[in-house]
Design an enzyme around this catalytic site. Structure first.
Site, PDB file in Angstrom:
ATOM      1  N   ASP A   1       0.727  -1.186   0.086  1.00 30.12           N
ATOM      2  CA  ASP A   1      -0.049  -0.013  -0.298  1.00 30.12           C
ATOM      3  C   ASP A   1       0.944   1.243   0.041  1.00 30.12           C
ATOM      4  O   ASP A   1       1.834   1.147   0.627  1.00 30.12           O
ATOM      5  CB  ASP A   1      -0.962  -0.038   1.322  1.00 30.12           C
ATOM      6  CG  ASP A   1      -2.045   0.875   0.914  1.00 30.12           C
ATOM      7  OD1 ASP A   1      -3.075   0.429   1.060  1.00 30.12           O
ATOM      8  OD2 ASP A   1      -2.087   2.286   0.953  1.00 30.12           O
TER       9      ASP A   1
ATOM     10  N   ARG B   1      -0.949   3.096   7.232  1.00 28.90           N
ATOM     11  CA  ARG B   1      -1.820   1.916   7.217  1.00 28.90           C
ATOM     12  C   ARG B   1      -0.835   0.802   7.322  1.00 28.90           C
ATOM     13  O   ARG B   1      -1.232  -0.230   7.862  1.00 28.90           O
ATOM     14  CB  ARG B   1      -2.483   1.956   5.841  1.00 28.90           C
ATOM     15  CG  ARG B   1      -3.305   0.725   5.436  1.00 28.90           C
ATOM     16  CD  ARG B   1      -4.674   0.567   6.070  1.00 28.90           C
ATOM     17  NE  ARG B   1      -5.502  -0.445   5.498  1.00 28.90           N
ATOM     18  CZ  ARG B   1      -6.267  -1.225   6.341  1.00 28.90           C
ATOM     19  NH1 ARG B   1      -6.552  -0.728   7.650  1.00 28.90           N
ATOM     20  NH2 ARG B   1      -6.956  -2.038   5.950  1.00 28.90           N
TER      21      ARG B   1
ATOM     22  N   THR C   1     -11.617   3.019  -6.568  1.00 30.67           N
ATOM     23  CA  THR C   1     -12.195   3.768  -8.168  1.00 30.67           C
ATOM     24  C   THR C   1     -13.349   4.454  -7.817  1.00 30.67           C
ATOM     25  O   THR C   1     -14.475   4.275  -7.944  1.00 30.67           O
ATOM     26  CB  THR C   1     -12.497   2.376  -9.006  1.00 30.67           C
ATOM     27  OG1 THR C   1     -13.030   1.283  -8.440  1.00 30.67           O
ATOM     28  CG2 THR C   1     -11.579   1.651  -9.795  1.00 30.67           C
TER      29      THR C   1
ATOM     30  N   THR D   1     -13.742  -2.163  -9.143  1.00 31.68           N
ATOM     31  CA  THR D   1     -15.060  -2.203  -9.702  1.00 31.68           C
ATOM     32  C   THR D   1     -14.701  -0.965 -10.857  1.00 31.68           C
ATOM     33  O   THR D   1     -14.367   0.193 -10.574  1.00 31.68           O
ATOM     34  CB  THR D   1     -16.155  -1.739  -8.694  1.00 31.68           C
ATOM     35  OG1 THR D   1     -16.291  -2.236  -7.527  1.00 31.68           O
ATOM     36  CG2 THR D   1     -17.409  -1.602  -9.710  1.00 31.68           C
TER      37      THR D   1
ATOM     38  N   CYS E   1     -19.604   2.040  -3.249  1.00 35.75           N
ATOM     39  CA  CYS E   1     -20.079   1.461  -4.232  1.00 35.75           C
ATOM     40  C   CYS E   1     -21.265   1.752  -5.067  1.00 35.75           C
ATOM     41  O   CYS E   1     -21.351   2.312  -6.102  1.00 35.75           O
ATOM     42  CB  CYS E   1     -20.355  -0.244  -3.554  1.00 35.75           C
ATOM     43  SG  CYS E   1     -18.662  -0.853  -3.037  1.00 35.75           S
TER      44      CYS E   1
ATOM     45  N   ARG F   1     -16.935   7.286   3.764  1.00 37.50           N
ATOM     46  CA  ARG F   1     -16.763   7.782   2.411  1.00 37.50           C
ATOM     47  C   ARG F   1     -17.921   7.672   1.572  1.00 37.50           C
ATOM     48  O   ARG F   1     -18.801   7.026   1.812  1.00 37.50           O
ATOM     49  CB  ARG F   1     -15.834   6.715   1.579  1.00 37.50           C
ATOM     50  CG  ARG F   1     -14.249   6.395   2.117  1.00 37.50           C
ATOM     51  CD  ARG F   1     -13.694   5.435   1.437  1.00 37.50           C
ATOM     52  NE  ARG F   1     -14.451   4.188   1.680  1.00 37.50           N
ATOM     53  CZ  ARG F   1     -13.888   2.991   0.986  1.00 37.50           C
ATOM     54  NH1 ARG F   1     -13.071   3.013   0.092  1.00 37.50           N
ATOM     55  NH2 ARG F   1     -14.629   1.905   1.405  1.00 37.50           N
TER      56      ARG F   1
HETATM   57  N1  LIG Z   1     -15.517  -1.596   0.159  1.00 35.84           N
HETATM   58  C1  LIG Z   1     -16.308  -2.439  -0.329  1.00 35.84           C
HETATM   59  O1  LIG Z   1     -16.894  -3.203   0.387  1.00 35.84           O
HETATM   60  C2  LIG Z   1     -15.942  -3.024  -1.740  1.00 35.84           C
HETATM   61  C3  LIG Z   1     -16.681  -3.794  -2.254  1.00 35.84           C
HETATM   62  C4  LIG Z   1     -16.492  -4.602  -3.451  1.00 35.84           C
HETATM   63  C5  LIG Z   1     -16.088  -3.596  -4.583  1.00 35.84           C
HETATM   64  N2  LIG Z   1     -15.048  -2.676  -3.923  1.00 35.84           N
HETATM   65  C6  LIG Z   1     -14.192  -1.899  -4.837  1.00 35.84           C
HETATM   66  O2  LIG Z   1     -13.004  -2.646  -4.604  1.00 35.84           O
HETATM   67  C7  LIG Z   1     -11.898  -1.291  -4.760  1.00 35.84           C
HETATM   68  C8  LIG Z   1     -11.277  -1.116  -3.457  1.00 35.84           C
HETATM   69  O3  LIG Z   1     -12.211  -0.557  -2.471  1.00 35.84           O
HETATM   70  P1  LIG Z   1     -11.733  -0.424  -0.830  1.00 35.84           P
HETATM   71  O4  LIG Z   1     -13.132  -0.268  -0.359  1.00 35.84           O
HETATM   72  O5  LIG Z   1     -11.019  -1.520  -0.527  1.00 35.84           O
HETATM   73  O6  LIG Z   1     -10.901   0.825  -0.859  1.00 35.84           O
HETATM   74  P2  LIG Z   1     -10.074   1.400   0.278  1.00 35.84           P
HETATM   75  O7  LIG Z   1     -10.027   2.851   0.224  1.00 35.84           O
HETATM   76  O8  LIG Z   1     -10.660   1.037   1.403  1.00 35.84           O
HETATM   77  O9  LIG Z   1      -8.574   0.841  -0.065  1.00 35.84           O
HETATM   78  C9  LIG Z   1      -7.818   1.537  -1.011  1.00 35.84           C
HETATM   79  C10 LIG Z   1      -6.505   1.198  -0.445  1.00 35.84           C
HETATM   80  O10 LIG Z   1      -5.440   1.464  -1.624  1.00 35.84           O
HETATM   81  C11 LIG Z   1      -4.504   2.232  -1.354  1.00 35.84           C
HETATM   82  N3  LIG Z   1      -3.942   2.641  -2.598  1.00 35.84           N
HETATM   83  C12 LIG Z   1      -4.600   3.732  -3.328  1.00 35.84           C
HETATM   84  N4  LIG Z   1      -3.594   3.908  -4.466  1.00 35.84           N
HETATM   85  C13 LIG Z   1      -2.639   2.811  -4.473  1.00 35.84           C
HETATM   86  C14 LIG Z   1      -1.733   2.790  -5.282  1.00 35.84           C
HETATM   87  N5  LIG Z   1      -1.383   3.385  -6.400  1.00 35.84           N
HETATM   88  N6  LIG Z   1      -0.771   1.532  -4.986  1.00 35.84           N
HETATM   89  C15 LIG Z   1      -0.894   0.904  -3.767  1.00 35.84           C
HETATM   90  N7  LIG Z   1      -2.057   1.206  -2.890  1.00 35.84           N
HETATM   91  C16 LIG Z   1      -2.982   2.275  -3.234  1.00 35.84           C
HETATM   92  C17 LIG Z   1      -5.039   3.170  -0.530  1.00 35.84           C
HETATM   93  O11 LIG Z   1      -4.011   3.746   0.334  1.00 35.84           O
HETATM   94  C18 LIG Z   1      -6.096   2.237   0.280  1.00 35.84           C
HETATM   95  O12 LIG Z   1      -5.440   1.552   1.513  1.00 35.84           O
HETATM   96  C19 LIG Z   1     -12.849  -0.188  -5.398  1.00 35.84           C
HETATM   97  O13 LIG Z   1     -12.808  -0.556  -6.815  1.00 35.84           O
HETATM   98  C20 LIG Z   1     -14.286  -0.497  -4.950  1.00 35.84           C
HETATM   99  O14 LIG Z   1     -15.117  -0.024  -5.600  1.00 35.84           O
HETATM  100  C21 LIG Z   1     -15.170  -2.213  -2.820  1.00 35.84           C
END
Ligand SMILES: NC(=O)c1ccc[n+]([C@@H]2O[C@H](COP(=O)([O-])OP(=O)(O)OC[C@H]3O[C@@H](n4cnc5c(N)ncnc54)[C@H](O)[C@@H]3O)[C@@H](O)[C@H]2O)c1
Length: 417
Positions: A32, A37, A85, A120, A260, A331
């Site tokens: 990350d 974190r 995303t 996503t 989402c 968020r």
């Molecule tokens: N949260 C959910 O329940 C959920 C469910 C299904 C799908 N999604 C999808 O999954 C994806 C991730 O969502 P999330 O909720 O885990 O996001 P999040 O914000 O909780 O976590 C993302 C992590 O990625 C890190 N990050 C950002 N840019 C980066 C980079 N260039 N290199 C390395 N790390 C980087 C951030 O520091 C963060 O810790 C999104 O596309 C979201 O739409 C989320």
């Protein structure tokens, strides 16, 4: 240990539970860019609360390495991207994190590596937006030197029942052979099984329509709530009665926030518009849901006026700021729309939410959260999030203040959505 070495890029709500699940069978590196974190995870603390301390300890015992150093990810052969995303101010997809993550991987990519995207996106994003970056930064050729996969995540923040390995997972690969490999990889940890989609675009489209379908269904019941409110009918009573039919879908009205449901449909509508089709239903649903906060605030104001309260300067308590119940995720919370609209009327708003991180709320919304609830002093109370602790709130002596129960969980209320 099985022989793949997996790097998970982005350790948030999606990436961390996935890294934990893979760590029981594979060598795993959790990468990350956010150093705090990484430090917290090394100390077995997950601020998203998706994993408890014991689970992070398990991952550490399984030799997972948490890092922000790209040198540590060089010798992996599978890279799984779980970065955010979001959408920008104009509600257009913001692919920046996805592009940055692809650049990082491109710099370390080797022959025969597989890059799997979980974030996503709209149909086509993996092959049209990410693959060119991987090729550019690696000097390798797609589907000749390296391959891609897509496997959308379906977890639900705060849901301790449907955790990552217990949800059937859609998989896909950039060639039929890679599709099988990607599917086998996930099948080795997902106890609920996998579904191998024929192409990456199919898997991307499947994910984005799952959330768009929920959004449209919620928009429908939100519209019903507005109609029934005008007719003086209680919406939750109507839905309860209609739900007795076997094929009635049990959606409830509410604010649609989070990363989402309130965001993903814009990925699909963006792609549709790019190819010259203007989506009618999806955007209508989005507009309706995006306006619910303003609707609620206006209803609260009308009720306050009916009770004889002066609006300017009146104290209003909003209970809950997270985007959903029993979860710290703030968020894209649409509670902010209720708050801002009430503030425009001149109300003096206090917000209480013991799940949310005070500093994050201050930074994101410029709101200072209350430490305790002092129900007595408010002219209106808006129950915005159904945290368990609010279900037992005693509002029996609140005759003079308006109680607006967005989530239909309180015994005593003046109005519900
Ligand atoms: N949260 C959910 O329940 C959920 C469910 C299904 C799908 N999604 C999808 O999954 C994806 C991730 O969502 P999330 O909720 O885990 O996001 P999040 O914000 O909780 O976590 C993302 C992590 O990625 C890190 N990050 C950002 N840019 C980066 C980079 N260039 N290199 C390395 N790390 C980087 C951030 O520091 C963060 O810790 C999104 O596309 C979201 O739409 C989320």
């Amino acid at each position: 240990m099985l022989k793949n070495k997996i790097c998970i890029i982005g350790l948030g709500y999606v990436g961390l539970p996935l890294a934990h699940a893979f760590s029981f069978k594979y060598d795993v590196i959790g990468f990350d860019i956010y150093q705090l974190r990484i430090d917290e995870l090394k100390n077995a603390f997950d601020k998203t609360l998706e994993l408890n301390e014991k689970q992070v300890q398990e991952a550490l015992k399984n030799n997972i390495k948490f890092t922000s150093n790209t040198k540590d990810i060089q010798d992996c052969n599978i890279y799984i991207v779980t970065v955010p995303t979001p959408i920008d101010k104009n509600k257009r997809p913001d692919l920046t994190p996805l592009i940055r993550a692809s650049e990082t991987i491109g710099k370390v990519l080797k022959k025969d590596d597989i890059v799997i995207y979980e974030s996503t996106v709209y149909p086509g994003a993996t092959e049209e937006d990410c693959v060119p970056i991987l090729e550019k930064f690696s000097n390798l050729k797609f589907n000749k030197d390296f391959y891609c996969g897509y496997s959308p995540e379906r977890i639900n923040p705060g849901d301790k029942e449907h955790t990552v390995t217990k949800i059937l997972k859609v998989t896909a690969g950039s060639t039929p052979e890679i599709g099988k490999k990607v599917d086998e990889l996930y099948a080795s940890i997902i106890t609920a099984g996998t579904h191998l989609a024929p192409t990456i675009k199919v898997a991307e489209a499947a994910k984005v329509i799952e959330n768009s379908q929920r959004d449209i269904n919620i928009a429908f019941v939100n519209e019903l709530a507005i109609i029934f409110n005008k007719l003086g009918i209680n919406t939750s009573d109507v839905l309860k009665a209609a739900s007795t039919k076997w094929n009635f879908l049990p959606f409830k009205p509410g604010l649609v926030g989070g990363h989402c449901i309130g965001v993903d449909p814009y990925y699909l509508t963006h792609k549709a518009q790019q190819i010259g089709y203007n989506p009618e239903i999806i955007l209508a649903g989005r507009r309706l849901n995006d306006n619910m906060g303003i609707y609620v605030a206006n209803q609260v104001i009308k009720l306050m006026i009916k009770k004889g309260h002066k609006i300017e300067g009146s104290k209003v308590l909003v209970l809950g700021i997270t985007f959903k119940e029993n979860c710290p995720d703030i968020r894209n919370s649409r509670v902010i729309d209720v708050i801002e609209e009430l503030q425009e009327f001149g109300c003096d708003i206090s917000v209480y939410d013991s799940w949310a991180d005070k500093e994050e709320v201050k930074e994101e919304y410029n709101i200072k959260l209350e430490n305790i609830i002092k129900i007595e002093k408010y002219k209106a109370i808006v129950l915005a999030v159904a945290h368990d602790e609010f279900k037992t709130l005693d509002l029996s002596n609140q005759d003079n203040s308006v109680v607006y129960d967005i989530k239909s969980i309180l015994d005593k209320f003046d109005a519900r959505l």
